[in-house]
Design a protein around this motif. Sequence first.
Motif: not given
Length: 477
Positions: A117-134
Amino acid sequence: MGISSIGIGSGLDVKSIISQLMAIEQQPIAQLQTQASSLNTKLSAFGQIKSQMANLQDMAQKLADQSNWNAMSVTSSNASAITGTATEAAAATSFSVEVSQLARAQAVGSVALPSASPVGAGSLHIDLGNWSTGTPPVFTAGGTAVDVQVGATDTPSQIADKINAAGAGVTATVLKDTAGDRLLLRSNATGESSAFRIQALDSMGNQITSGTGLGQLAYDPANVATGGMSLTQTALNTKATINGVAVTSQSNTLNAVAGLTLSVSQVTTAPVEITIQRDTSAAKKAINDFVTSYNSINAALAEMTRYDPATKTAGTLQGDSTAVGLQTALRRLLSGNGPAGTPLRNLSDLGVEFQSDGSLQVNASKLDTALKKSDDVKNFFTAAAGESALKGMALRIKDFADGLIGVNGALTSRTNSIQSAINRNSKDQTNLQDRLTQTQTRLQAQYSRLDATMGSLTALSNYVNQQVTLWNKNSNN
């Protein structure tokens, strides 16, 4: 009837006569052939010596190579937790290392999705970087984002293939279980700055925050509270201390000390002692290889220049001034003193000792002792000075070999001289063979004429004898 073969008319064994005469004529060419064989044997012998001298020069070059003397080794008191390598830039020292955390990559996973089953049309925007601890964590992008287009009919497996082909810095995998397909994503690199965020965008470019449809493949805690991908592993840096000073690394490799690379594989429960010291194994191998090379050429020269009184046979180069002079010069060179400024006087001080047959033998324990002061041994072989006599032993041997096998070297000149003699000999043989062919042709012509003449005389003699016999018979009647 004409005479068809030489000797029939005269009765002489002309073939044997010519053969014996030609055997005498061929004696000079036999001498030339013997001489050619001797010259070729000498050329081969000098070729072998040149090859062995070139090898000795190579071994001397390795002894003079600074990298064989400046290598450093690293030992660890707990090699299962920490290992290391060092370059020449590292200093001999020791310190303690403790590892409290290993680097790892971020990983997320989706809920179970129907495999077809498909999940729908669109796009996935993928960024590399850092996550804060908050709470919620805040993402700081650190690179160029990648958009992966998702078609209206794309299945989880097809989406995973598109992510992997996009070069977004993450790897997608589909995990199949009884509930369906789960899309798993993991950073390609470890470390906090290699973490990632995934935003789901609809076909109009608007972010999907509901966690439904394509939003099920989003990981953006600040905007998709529920329904998106779940964090299964947080991106972490390696954390360690070196002599109590905190250091971090994006990977499980530490480069905090100049010239040293530490690889960590376990969190430690006690300090690990790291020791950096001079590595003498390369220098020891270079010395042993040099001794082996010298012994090869020494044995070859001894065999080629010897005379065996028991069998009364001489070596290939017995009495040859070049070979005998080389043998003497080599032994004198290696018996010489070391360069000025080094406490080592000669090779025997290192444990490299001459034997009665002129060969060298390495006293391993004596060499190990000498290498404890490796700088002294290094200078003995590699010291560079303005005067040849004051150079390091390896440099002197290298120069000596170059003077022998170079374009104008003694061995090169000797082999060129022998080759010239072989060429002259070959030309002399060709000229002499031409003369022999002419001589054989002349002898065959001469004996052909002689044979014809003697045949005619024999026929006349027979005729006369017949007539006399007839006369005598008629007279008696």
